[in-house]
Design an enzyme around this catalytic site. Structure first.
Site, short mmCIF file in Angstrom:
data_model
loop_
_atom_site.label_atom_id
_atom_site.label_comp_id
_atom_site.label_asym_id
_atom_site.label_seq_id
_atom_site.Cartn_x
_atom_site.Cartn_y
_atom_site.Cartn_z
N GLU A 44 0.84 -1.20 0.00
CA GLU A 44 0.00 0.00 0.00
C GLU A 44 0.88 1.26 0.00
O GLU A 44 1.93 1.31 0.66
CB GLU A 44 -0.89 -0.01 1.25
CG GLU A 44 -1.78 1.22 1.38
CD GLU A 44 -2.52 1.27 2.71
OE1 GLU A 44 -3.58 1.93 2.75
OE2 GLU A 44 -2.06 0.65 3.70
N LYS A 119 -9.73 1.97 -1.85
CA LYS A 119 -9.85 1.58 -0.45
C LYS A 119 -11.22 2.00 0.05
O LYS A 119 -11.64 3.15 -0.14
CB LYS A 119 -8.74 2.23 0.36
CG LYS A 119 -8.59 1.70 1.78
CD LYS A 119 -7.33 2.27 2.43
CE LYS A 119 -7.07 1.64 3.79
NZ LYS A 119 -5.81 2.15 4.39
N CYS A 153 -5.24 -2.97 3.13
CA CYS A 153 -4.87 -2.78 4.53
C CYS A 153 -6.08 -2.81 5.48
O CYS A 153 -6.60 -3.88 5.79
CB CYS A 153 -4.07 -1.49 4.68
SG CYS A 153 -3.07 -1.39 6.19
#
Length: 290
Positions: A44, A119, A153
């Site tokens: 990331e 995300k 993440c």
């Protein structure tokens, strides 16, 4: 079907221009490509390495200015995916669309296609310090080497997202991450194990390591791993491979997609199919006790 995954522990080090970044990316892709993987995973926001030669006195503005490098980043990754004939999950990169800043993961194919996954859940840092926007759409990518999804993440810490893509047919979840301390890293790592068990799916994760002279990026704690369900056909401890924490390294493992298919039907437990959908429609009953 045997699928080979390479997960890169990318070392953030200070660079002086775009060439420094490009040279390092080419180096790690050379190292990974020599093993002939089907998938390569980068961490990331590893492109924040570019901030080491940018003006970061106003951090939100500096992160937005990283979008100036998006076209170069995309072309570099596209070229490398085609050259090495791999599906390259190019970590994630701050990307501007319609005036909104997204933390976007990019998937580059051997044929030159480019796909995106934003995300979904932002950390406090992303909301409060970077002023990012949240994505709202999950994607499942149907490749010749299995169906894959990318959860960036923090997104792996929300079980519903993994369940959605796994019920849609995902075989491998790719989790590019960036964490500054061991606690943050372990939140992601433990959740990767949980998602692998809950959904009978492989999970590949990797992290940034190293440091940058930039606010919020001064330290990193990271370790790449390729995680399996916890049952007889798979690896002891549910770990196909893992790296040494906090060093520049590439972690490689072969996983068998056919084992997933069998395990989802004949496993010691079959949590992917055993979910009681009827119960999940019921409201929780609150019972007062005195």
């Amino acid at each position: 079907m045997i699928v080979r995954i390479a997960a890169v522990q990318y070392l953030l080090r200070q660079i002086h221009d775009w060439s420094g970044f490009e040279n390092q990316v080419r180096f790690v892709m050379q190292a990974a490509g020599d093993y002939r993987p089907h998938f390569v995973l980068l961490p990331e926001i590893f492109t924040t390495q570019l901030l080491s030669f940018m003006d970061t006195r106003e951090l939100p503005a500096a992160v937005r200015n990283m979008h100036d490098y998006t076209a170069r980043y995309v072309e570099l990754m596209r070229e490398l995916a085609q050259y090495w004939r791999v599906f390259l999950i190019g970590g994630s990169h701050p990307t501007l669309r319609d005036g909104q800043l997204y933390n976007t993961a990019y998937l580059f194919t051997p044929e030159g296609e480019v796909h995106e996954q934003d995300k979904i859940h932002r950390t406090r840092w992303e909301r409060e310090m970077w002023d990012t926007a949240a994505g709202d759409q999950l994607h499942l990518f149907d490749t010749p080497y299995g169906k894959i999804a990318i959860l960036i993440c923090y997104d792996i810490e929300f079980p519903e997202l993994s369940r959605m893509v796994c019920e849609a047919g995902a075989d491998i979840l790719f989790v590019p991450s960036c964490t500054d301390d061991r606690q943050g890293f372990l939140r992601v790592r433990y959740c990767c194990h949980a998602r692998a068990i809950e959904n009978q799916v492989y999970v590949a994760m990797t992290s940034t390591v190293g440091n940058l002279p930039v606010e919020g990026l001064g330290v990193h704690y990271g370790q790449a791993s390729i995680i399996t369900p916890s049952d007889f056909p798979f690896s002891r401890d549910g770990i196909a491979a893992e790296g040494t924490p906090n060093v520049e390294q590439i972690v490689i493992a072969d996983v068998n997609i056919d084992n997933l298919t069998q395990n989802r039907v004949n496993g010691t437990t079959i949590p992917l199919y055993d979910k009681r959908h009827d119960v999940y429609d019921n409201e929780v009953q609150v019972i007062p006790i005195r």
